[in-house]
Design a protein around this motif. Structure first.
Motif, PDB file in Angstrom:
ATOM      1  N   UNK A 277       0.822  -1.208   0.000  1.00 44.45           N
ATOM      2  CA  UNK A 277       0.000   0.000   0.000  1.00 44.45           C
ATOM      3  C   UNK A 277       0.864   1.269   0.000  1.00 44.45           C
ATOM      4  N   UNK A 278       1.970   1.250   0.711  1.00 44.85           N
ATOM      5  CA  UNK A 278       2.886   2.392   0.704  1.00 44.85           C
ATOM      6  C   UNK A 278       3.508   2.570  -0.681  1.00 44.85           C
ATOM      7  N   UNK A 279       3.811   1.448  -1.331  1.00 46.18           N
ATOM      8  CA  UNK A 279       4.365   1.520  -2.681  1.00 46.18           C
ATOM      9  C   UNK A 279       3.364   2.127  -3.653  1.00 46.18           C
ATOM     10  N   UNK A 280       2.094   1.796  -3.501  1.00 49.68           N
ATOM     11  CA  UNK A 280       1.040   2.341  -4.358  1.00 49.68           C
ATOM     12  C   UNK A 280       0.997   3.864  -4.248  1.00 49.68           C
ATOM     13  N   UNK A 281       1.078   4.356  -3.002  1.00 47.37           N
ATOM     14  CA  UNK A 281       1.039   5.808  -2.771  1.00 47.37           C
ATOM     15  C   UNK A 281       2.247   6.487  -3.414  1.00 47.37           C
ATOM     16  N   UNK A 282       3.433   5.909  -3.245  1.00 45.47           N
ATOM     17  CA  UNK A 282       4.653   6.489  -3.820  1.00 45.47           C
ATOM     18  C   UNK A 282       4.616   6.471  -5.347  1.00 45.47           C
ATOM     19  N   UNK A 283       4.094   5.409  -5.908  1.00 50.63           N
ATOM     20  CA  UNK A 283       3.971   5.341  -7.367  1.00 50.63           C
ATOM     21  C   UNK A 283       3.061   6.453  -7.888  1.00 50.63           C
TER      22      UNK A 283
END
Length: 336
Positions: A277-283
């Motif tokens: 989920x953190x990766x989704x936000x950063x992307x």
């Protein structure tokens, strides 16, 4: 005995004969005298062996020293060739700027000294005298920079004292150079990649064009200065556009690498994984930054997203393994 000596007529000074006679008188056997030694082969062989070992040792030490010095020399050259090459690139950049400023005309002497230094540096570089080449390349670069300042001063002085006809020619020459720089900036996509600087250059160009329509001395001087300012800003726009294009390419590369890592993550478990989920936000953040032209931060966001996707994949696979192990143990327990 006296009669015996007389018979033999032995000369008292003939020591060998006297000694032989004494031995006869004492009853010693003179026929078994030891033959002189022709040499001591044992000692000679030992001495020769020592000489051979010493020579071999000198040869080995000499060869080792030569190898070490040769290796040290090569290492030193490898360490020096980089700085020398960097100094050469800086010098070439300064030379290009000097040629654009027409220093061959407005600062002929200094420009000539710079060319001489450049040739010396090239020769030193070819001879692998990299330390000297670095210093000479730096010297040439400084001379090219000096010629630019001299050219600006001399051209300003020439414009201030030129008659109306000469001043028109100067303005026309500056305008041609400005348009060349503008064309190069457009090819580098400066209107999009360096929009603010490019638009500022356009405004100066427009001012120069307007002033050149009035054929008065003051108007022509204003036009000349405006064209010079536009040329400088077009150049800055071109350089910034190229740098932005490089950053954009790097951010796109980071985004591609991130997407590849993301595809490896099982999507079913990803919805409940914190790292995913953190990766989704950063992307999402990186995509927005890229669309706004902030390619430096976009690259960083994509790189961070990639790391979190990789972490999510690791965590999910570990959880799967733990679940499978627990299931196996439970099945084994039931079988037992």
């Amino acid at each position: 005995m006296k009669e015996f000596n007389k018979v033999l007529k032995i000369d008292p000074e003939n020591k060998e004969a006297v000694n032989g006679l004494k031995k006869v008188q004492k009853g010693q056997d003179t026929t078994t005298a030891k033959a002189p030694r022709e040499g001591a082969p044992g000692k000679t062989s030992s001495k020769g062996l020592r000489y051979a070992l010493a020579a071999l040792l000198i040869l080995v030490v000499g060869a080792g020293g030569w190898y070490y010095l040769d290796k040290l020399s090569k290492t030193s050259k490898e360490e020096l060739v980089g700085p020398a090459s960097a100094a050469r690139e800086l010098m070439l950049s300064s030379k290009s700027a000097a040629e654009e400023a027409n220093t061959e005309t407005w600062a002929e002497a200094t420009f000539g000294f710079a060319l001489d230094a450049e040739q010396r540096a090239k020769k030193e570089f070819e001879e692998e005298n990299f330390l000297a080449a670095k210093e000479t390349f730096t010297e040439a670069g400084n001379l090219f920079q000096k010629s630019i300042k001299e050219a600006e001063t001399n051209s300003e002085a020439a414009a201030a004292s030129a008659d109306l006809g000469s001043l028109k020619e100067m303005v026309a020459s500056v305008r041609i150079n400005m348009l060349k720089e503008k064309s190069a900036a457009e090819k580098a996509r400066a209107p999009k990649m360096a929009k603010k600087i490019f638009n500022s250059a356009l405004a100066k160009e427009k001012k120069g064009e307007q002033a050149s329509k009035t054929e008065s001395r003051n108007s022509l001087l204003v036009s000349r200065n405006a064209f010079l300012g536009a040329k400088a800003e077009y150049k800055n726009a071109r350089l910034k556009a190229r740098a932005a294009a490089t950053l954009k390419r790097d951010s796109q590369t980071a985004k591609t690498a991130m997407a590849k890592t993301k595809r490896q993550v099982p999507k079913t478990e990803g919805t409940t994984n914190d790292s995913y989920q953190r990766a989704i936000v950063l992307e999402s953040t990186g995509t927005k930054q890229s669309n706004d032209g902030d390619y430096t931060n976009a690259k960083k966001s994509f790189q961070q997203a990639k790391r979190f996707y990789a972490q999510a994949n690791k965590e999910i696979l570990k959880q799967r393994a733990d679940d499978e192990k627990q299931s196996m143990l439970q099945t084994k327990s039931q079988i037992t």
